[in-house]
Every structure is written in structure tokens, then in C-alpha cells.
Enzyme design. Structure first.
Site, PDB file in Angstrom:
ATOM      1  N   HIS A 160       0.833  -1.217   0.000  1.00 18.43           N
ATOM      2  CA  HIS A 160       0.000   0.000   0.000  1.00 18.43           C
ATOM      3  C   HIS A 160       0.865   1.265   0.000  1.00 18.43           C
ATOM      4  CE1 HIS A 160      -3.295  -2.755   1.242  1.00 18.43           C
ATOM      5  NE2 HIS A 160      -2.342  -3.290   1.982  1.00 18.43           N
ATOM      6  N   SER A 281      15.187  21.641 -16.082  1.00 14.57           N
ATOM      7  CA  SER A 281      14.016  22.469 -16.302  1.00 14.57           C
ATOM      8  C   SER A 281      14.475  23.791 -16.898  1.00 14.57           C
ATOM      9  CB  SER A 281      13.314  22.718 -14.970  1.00 14.57           C
ATOM     10  OG  SER A 281      12.533  23.888 -15.046  1.00 14.57           O
ATOM     11  N   LYS A 287      16.450  21.605 -10.946  1.00 12.95           N
ATOM     12  CA  LYS A 287      15.767  20.366 -11.307  1.00 12.95           C
ATOM     13  C   LYS A 287      16.622  19.373 -12.076  1.00 12.95           C
ATOM     14  CE  LYS A 287      11.535  19.976 -11.511  1.00 12.95           C
ATOM     15  NZ  LYS A 287      10.580  19.177 -10.767  1.00 12.95           N
ATOM     16  N   GLU A 294       9.794   8.407 -16.894  1.00 16.18           N
ATOM     17  CA  GLU A 294       8.464   9.003 -17.089  1.00 16.18           C
ATOM     18  C   GLU A 294       7.931   8.730 -18.488  1.00 16.18           C
ATOM     19  OE1 GLU A 294       7.907  13.116 -15.050  1.00 16.18           O
ATOM     20  OE2 GLU A 294      10.021  12.901 -15.523  1.00 16.18           O
TER      21      GLU A 294
END
Ligand code: ARG
Length: 463
Positions: A160, A281, A287, A294
Site C-alpha cells: 500500500h 528544467s 531540477k 516518465e
């Protein structure tokens, strides 16, 4: 160009094809990628026709030589694909006839584009499956090496997405390995059903020539000829099966990706990906984004979509061949391209994943990950498991209240929950003790993980 170019099937027509219809029905824009396999199939077909006496030795020599010239022209980018010639089969055949004259027109004896395309796709897919299986192995080798390095590294195991019990990072990596092991086997299984030869089925009913289908199959390295001519030209199960296997692989890669995205975040900080697999970024200078995982996670969707496209494509088709089947190629090709890219990115990246062992260990110390170990300890001291569960639950409640892990409590504190608790409890509450105790086949104990790695290496070496 269309009006001037004679259709290879133009005999019964009284007007040229509508220009839009011509473009709409053509497949050359995408089936050109099958050119090598189309030539390979034609060579085998011609050799078979010669063997059974339909083509003379001279005719065969001219055809093989002509096909070789076509091959060179395509390789050198000199052959211009014609939409008027509709597909890869007629583009190649027309060029062959231009080069060698009327003998070229004999190549299509006892054959149809229907068995031809079924053959081309099978040859092509077989080759791609072999490549993909090698790529899976490459990724698996990376996982094995990493798992070996991280066999003792302790991290939290989750259910979970809540801390559950400590595991070793090596063990976690070997779970990924197992998924890929099934994927590798599934593709191998699919390959067996890809590897049969439809040539000879012709349009749908077979042909009147004394063809030798065993010989053609053998020349092309197929296991055997297909059994039924109608099924041969209409069956696309193998493409659907492949897409299902591909979907499972993408689902697995997407799950890895999800974990890598989580783990590279500042909140987890479990692993670091090499800079060359990440991007920055344009506005936030700090970043470093895990773009590769992704993107792979995102790409899984289109592969699942292609599976549904192919199933839907087939579900209402009466026997035998229908033009609908031309729609099998783009989903199949995109599935292969997407899978190849995703596997390549992962196989290149995985060996360079760096584990942040301290962060992992620290995270495993939180969330009372050794609570089950304490319950098991009490069971060994004679307390029924349900009661032990209750006792530990109360100890955890104290821990939550006072902000401490079980291992951080004093012996006397723990003893207020059960007088069976003794000094040896702290060994059980340690992270190392917890993982080492799960010492059985498939368990997370470092020794067992090493054993699993060794067994996996032996299995791979044997196939
Ligand atoms: N381009 C067709 C396909 O991809 C080849 C077979 C065409 N056969 C036919 N009878 N029109 O399926």
C-alpha cells in the site's frame, strides 16, 4: 502518376482508380519497412517453383539476379516507392520486371499477395522477437549485476506504499528480474506460433501448381508450413499475441519507471540516475527530472492501445483475407518501435543506477518495519500469533505516541507489554536480523538473494 502507370491487376477495370482512393488504399507508406523480408520470401518462392519445374533454371537465375539488383537499389535509396503500385509487393515486383523483362512476371505464379504479406510479417516479426529477447537479456544482466552489488543493502519493503517490512535492495531488483524472465519466455513462446510458413495458401484456397510447401518453409527457416490455406491468409493471432506480450513488458517497465520516479524524488532519495538519462528544467535551475522512466511509463499506453486495435481489427472478419488486415501493420510496427526504444533506454540506464544506501536504511528504520519480527519472536516464546499481534500493536501505539521505533525502546518498556520479552529481542528488532531471518527459497535474506542471482545466471547461460 497513377493514370499513366498500369496496375498489375488492371485487366478487368474500365477506368483508372480515383486518385484519393489510390492514396487511401495504398500501404507502401508503411509496409516499405518489410522490403528485405519481401525479397527473402520471393527468393524462396522462386527457388521452390524451379525445384518443382514451374520455372526453368535460366528463369530462376534471372529472377534471383533481378531481386538482387532491386535489393541494392533499395539499400542505396535509389528505388522510388510508388503509391500507384500500392504496396511493397507490387513495388518490388514491378521493378523486377522493369529490370529483367517478362520473366519477372512469372514470379507471382502460384502465389498471392495474401499469403505473401502473411509471410512477410512473420519473417519480420520473428527477427524483431529475436532482437527484443536479446535486449531483455541485456537489461536482466544489468539487474543481476546491480542486485549482486546491493544484496546486503537494506531498504523498506512496501505494501500500500506504506512501510511494511525491511527487504534488501538486491531482492527488490530480483523481483524486476523475474518479471522480465516471464517476458522473455513469453516472447519465446509467441515465436513458435509466428514461425510457420503461410506461402502456398495463395489467395485463400491454395494453388493448382505442384508446389512443395515443405521446401519453401525450410528455405525460410520456418518450422513447418501452415495447415489450412484459409486460416493461413487470415490468421493474425500471432500479431495479437505478440502485442499482448509487448503490453505486459511495457506494463512491467512502467512499474519500474514508477518506482524510479518515486525513488529519485527528494522525499525518497533512494537512488540516483546518471545525469545523461535525465533532463533539466528551463525555469527551475535545481531540477533533474527522471524523463526516461516518465516517458516509458507514458509510452506503455500506446502499446496497450495497439493491442485493443488489433483485437478489434480481427473480431468481425469473415474468412479469409480482407483488406482490413492491412491495418495490422501500423499498430504492430509502432509496438515494436516503442518496445525497442524503451528496452534500450532501460538496458543502458540500469547498470548506472546508484543506490543511496544510507537513505534506504534510514527509511527502513521508520514505520515500525520490524513489528512483524517482534510478533514472530513472541510466537517462538509460546504466545499464539493473534495475541502476539495484539501485544505488538500496543507497543507500536506507544512508539507512535513517543516518536520512537521499537528498537529504540528500553527492555523494561517493552516488557510492560509481555513478560516473555527478553534481552535477545533487540537482535530480532534489528534490520539485519529481520532480513537475515527470511531465509528460505524466495526470501529476502542476503544469502538467499545471492543464491537467486547465481541460479538466474546459470539459467540464462543454459538457454
Ligand atoms: N497491402 C496488403 C496488406 O497489407 C497486402 C495484401 C493485399 N491483398 C489484396 N488482395 N489486396 O494486407
Amino acid at each position: 502518376m497513377s493514370e499513366s502507370e498500369d496496375k498489375l491487376w488492371g485487366g478487368r477495370f474500365s477506368e483508372p482508380t480515383d486518385a484519393f482512393v489510390e492514396a487511401f488504399t495504398a500501404s507502401i507508406g508503411f509496409d516499405q519497412r518489410l522490403w528485405r523480408h519481401d525479397i527473402e520470401g520471393s527468393r524462396a518462392h522462386a527457388r521452390m517453383l524451379n525445384r518443382v519445374g514451374v520455372l526453368s533454371d535460366d528463369e530462376l537465375a534471372a529472377i534471383l539476379d533481378g531481386l538482387d539488383q532491386v535489393r541494392q537499389e533499395i539499400e542505396q535509396g535509389r528505388l522510388e516507392w510508388s503509391v500507384a503500385l500500392e504496396d511493397i509487393h507490387m513495388n518490388i515486383e514491378a521493378r523486377l520486371t522493369e529490370l529483367i523483362g517478362d520473366t519477372g512476371k512469372k514470379l507471382h505464379t502460384g502465389r498471392s499477395r495474401n499469403d505473401q504479406i502473411a509471410t512477410d510479417i512473420r519473417l519480420y516479426l520473428r527477427e524483431e522477437i529475436d532482437f527484443l529477447r536479446d535486449e531483455i537479456r541485456r537489461l536482466q544482466q544489468g539487474l543481476l549485476d546491480l542486485a549482486e552489488r546491493e544484496a546486503d543493502t537494506i531498504m523498506p519493503g512496501f505494501t500500500h506504499l506504506q512501510v511494511a517490512q525491511p527487504v534488501t535492495f538486491g531482492h527488490h531488483l530480483m523481483a524486476w528480474f523475474e518479471m522480465l524472465e516471464r517476458d522473455h519466455a513469453r516472447l519465446g513462446d509467441c515465436r513458435r506460433r509466428v514461425n510457420v510458413c503461410p506461402l502456398g495458401a495463395a489467395a485463400l484456397a491454395g494453388t493448382t501448381y505442384p508446389i512443395d510447401r515443405e521446401y519453401t518453409a525450410e528455405l525460410l527457416g520456418f518450422e513447418r508450413p501452415t495447415h489450412n490455406s484459409l486460416d493461413s491468409v487470415s490468421d493474425r493471432d500471432f500479431a495479437i499475441e505478440f502485442s499482448a506480450a509487448a503490453s505486459l513488458i511495457m506494463m512491467h517497465l512502467s512499474r519500474f519507471s514508477e518506482e524510479l520516479v518515486l525513488w529519485t524524488s527528494a522525499q525518497f532519495g533512494f537512488v540516483e540516475l546518471p545525469d545523461r538519462f535525465c533532463t533539466g528544467s528551463s525555469i527551475m535551475p535545481q531540477k533533474k527530472n527522471p524523463d526516461v522512466p516518465e516517458l516509458v511509463r507514458g509510452k506503455s499506453g500506446r502499446v496497450f492501445g495497439h493491442l485493443i486495435s488489433l483485437l478489434t481489427l480481427m473480431k468481425s472478419q469473415p474468412l479469409a483475407y480482407n483488406k482490413d488486415n492491412q491495418e495490422d501493420k501500423e499498430p504492430l510496427f509502432d509496438t515494436i518501435d516503442t518496445l525497442k526504444g524503451s528496452l534500450r533506454a532501460f538496458a543502458d540506464m540500469v547498470p548506472h543506477i546508484r543506490a543511496n544506501r544510507e537513505r534506504m536504511r534510514e527509511a527502513a528504520r521508520q514505520g515500525f518495519s520490524t513489528a512483524t519480527d517482534l510478533a514472530d519472536y513472541l510466537v517462538r516464546k509460546g504466545i499464539p500469533f493473534r495475541d502476539a499481534h495484539e501485544i505488538v500493536g500496543r507497543a507500536v501505539a506507544l512508539g507512535v505516541e513517543t516518536g520512537r521505533d521499537l528498537a529504540e525502546m528500553r527492555l523494561e518498556e517493552l516488557q510492560q507489554f509481555s513478560d516473555r520479552i527478553e534481552e535477545d529481542v533487540f537482535e530480532v528488532l534489528s534490520l539485519e536480523g529481520s532480513v537475515a531471518a527470511r531465509d528460505h527459497i524466495g526470501g529476502t535474506a542476503p544469502a538467499r538473494v545471492r543464491e537467486a542471482i547465481e541460479a538466474a545466471r546459470a539459467r540464462i547461460a543454459a538457454d
